[in-house]
Write a protein that holds these residues in place. Sequence first.
Motif, PDB file in Angstrom:
ATOM      1  N   SER A   2       0.827  -1.199   0.000  1.00 49.64           N
ATOM      2  CA  SER A   2       0.000   0.000   0.000  1.00 49.64           C
ATOM      3  C   SER A   2       0.867   1.257   0.000  1.00 49.64           C
ATOM      4  O   SER A   2       1.885   1.316   0.672  1.00 49.64           O
ATOM      5  N   ARG A   3       0.452   2.227  -0.773  1.00 49.67           N
ATOM      6  CA  ARG A   3       1.167   3.505  -0.797  1.00 49.67           C
ATOM      7  C   ARG A   3       0.340   4.547  -0.080  1.00 49.67           C
ATOM      8  O   ARG A   3      -0.880   4.486  -0.045  1.00 49.67           O
ATOM      9  N   THR A   4       1.043   5.537   0.443  1.00 50.17           N
ATOM     10  CA  THR A   4       0.398   6.643   1.127  1.00 50.17           C
ATOM     11  C   THR A   4       0.635   7.911   0.322  1.00 50.17           C
ATOM     12  O   THR A   4       1.741   8.136  -0.167  1.00 50.17           O
ATOM     13  N   LEU A   5      -0.396   8.728   0.214  1.00 48.02           N
ATOM     14  CA  LEU A   5      -0.285  10.019  -0.455  1.00 48.02           C
ATOM     15  C   LEU A   5      -0.563  11.102   0.572  1.00 48.02           C
ATOM     16  O   LEU A   5      -1.623  11.133   1.190  1.00 48.02           O
ATOM     17  N   VAL A   6       0.420  11.985   0.769  1.00 44.75           N
ATOM     18  CA  VAL A   6       0.270  13.129   1.658  1.00 44.75           C
ATOM     19  C   VAL A   6       0.213  14.370   0.779  1.00 44.75           C
ATOM     20  O   VAL A   6       1.124  14.619  -0.018  1.00 44.75           O
ATOM     21  N   ILE A   7      -0.859  15.123   0.909  1.00 44.13           N
ATOM     22  CA  ILE A   7      -1.062  16.329   0.105  1.00 44.13           C
ATOM     23  C   ILE A   7      -1.130  17.519   1.037  1.00 44.13           C
ATOM     24  O   ILE A   7      -1.870  17.489   2.029  1.00 44.13           O
ATOM     25  N   THR A  24      -9.461  17.316  -5.359  1.00 46.86           N
ATOM     26  CA  THR A  24      -9.785  16.323  -6.380  1.00 46.86           C
ATOM     27  C   THR A  24      -8.794  15.168  -6.357  1.00 46.86           C
ATOM     28  O   THR A  24      -9.183  13.998  -6.404  1.00 46.86           O
ATOM     29  N   VAL A  25      -7.513  15.484  -6.270  1.00 44.12           N
ATOM     30  CA  VAL A  25      -6.493  14.434  -6.215  1.00 44.12           C
ATOM     31  C   VAL A  25      -6.648  13.617  -4.934  1.00 44.12           C
ATOM     32  O   VAL A  25      -6.572  12.387  -4.960  1.00 44.12           O
ATOM     33  N   ALA A  26      -6.884  14.275  -3.807  1.00 39.81           N
ATOM     34  CA  ALA A  26      -7.052  13.554  -2.541  1.00 39.81           C
ATOM     35  C   ALA A  26      -8.245  12.605  -2.607  1.00 39.81           C
ATOM     36  O   ALA A  26      -8.138  11.427  -2.229  1.00 39.81           O
ATOM     37  N   ALA A  27      -9.388  13.090  -3.071  1.00 40.88           N
ATOM     38  CA  ALA A  27     -10.585  12.257  -3.153  1.00 40.88           C
ATOM     39  C   ALA A  27     -10.398  11.119  -4.158  1.00 40.88           C
ATOM     40  O   ALA A  27     -10.850   9.994  -3.912  1.00 40.88           O
ATOM     41  N   ILE A 118       2.842  15.662  -2.080  1.00 40.32           N
ATOM     42  CA  ILE A 118       2.561  16.665  -3.116  1.00 40.32           C
ATOM     43  C   ILE A 118       2.136  17.941  -2.413  1.00 40.32           C
ATOM     44  O   ILE A 118       1.368  17.894  -1.443  1.00 40.32           O
ATOM     45  N   VAL A 119       2.605  19.072  -2.900  1.00 41.38           N
ATOM     46  CA  VAL A 119       2.204  20.356  -2.349  1.00 41.38           C
ATOM     47  C   VAL A 119       1.505  21.170  -3.428  1.00 41.38           C
ATOM     48  O   VAL A 119       2.022  21.321  -4.541  1.00 41.38           O
ATOM     49  N   TYR A 120       0.325  21.671  -3.103  1.00 40.84           N
ATOM     50  CA  TYR A 120      -0.432  22.563  -3.997  1.00 40.84           C
ATOM     51  C   TYR A 120      -0.488  23.924  -3.374  1.00 40.84           C
ATOM     52  O   TYR A 120      -0.620  24.079  -2.200  1.00 40.84           O
TER      53      TYR A 120
END
Length: 120
Positions: A2-7, A24-27, A118-120
């Motif tokens: 499993s990968r984790t995405l931190v935004i 949108t990317v998070a959802a 990822i940083v927005y």
Amino acid sequence: MSRTLVIKLTAGAEEAERANQAFTVAASAVAAGATVSLWLTGEAVWFAVPGRAESFELPYAAPLTDLLTAVLEGGQLTVCTQCAKRRNLTEADVLPGTRIAGAPTFTEEILTENTQAIVY
């Protein structure tokens, strides 16, 4: 594995497209089965206050309330400690399920193995 995405979202309603992109990317990542942690900093912290997401509008974009709900139901929503304090926000002021945490927690999350930030 499993990968984790931190935004981390650093923009609020004043930069609608950037804000909407982060949600949108998070959802989408939640829907894809990833472990998701969405951090709100700066003016983005207002999206964690009840009623604020409902007033956000961006043509041709999914409603922010739907995206926010997906993150709250399947991921972790975090408001930056310092950002919250600068706006006089406490855990009582934000949506249920939202935590307030600082740089040590963010750093721990992004340095975890199999994590993409990822940083927005």
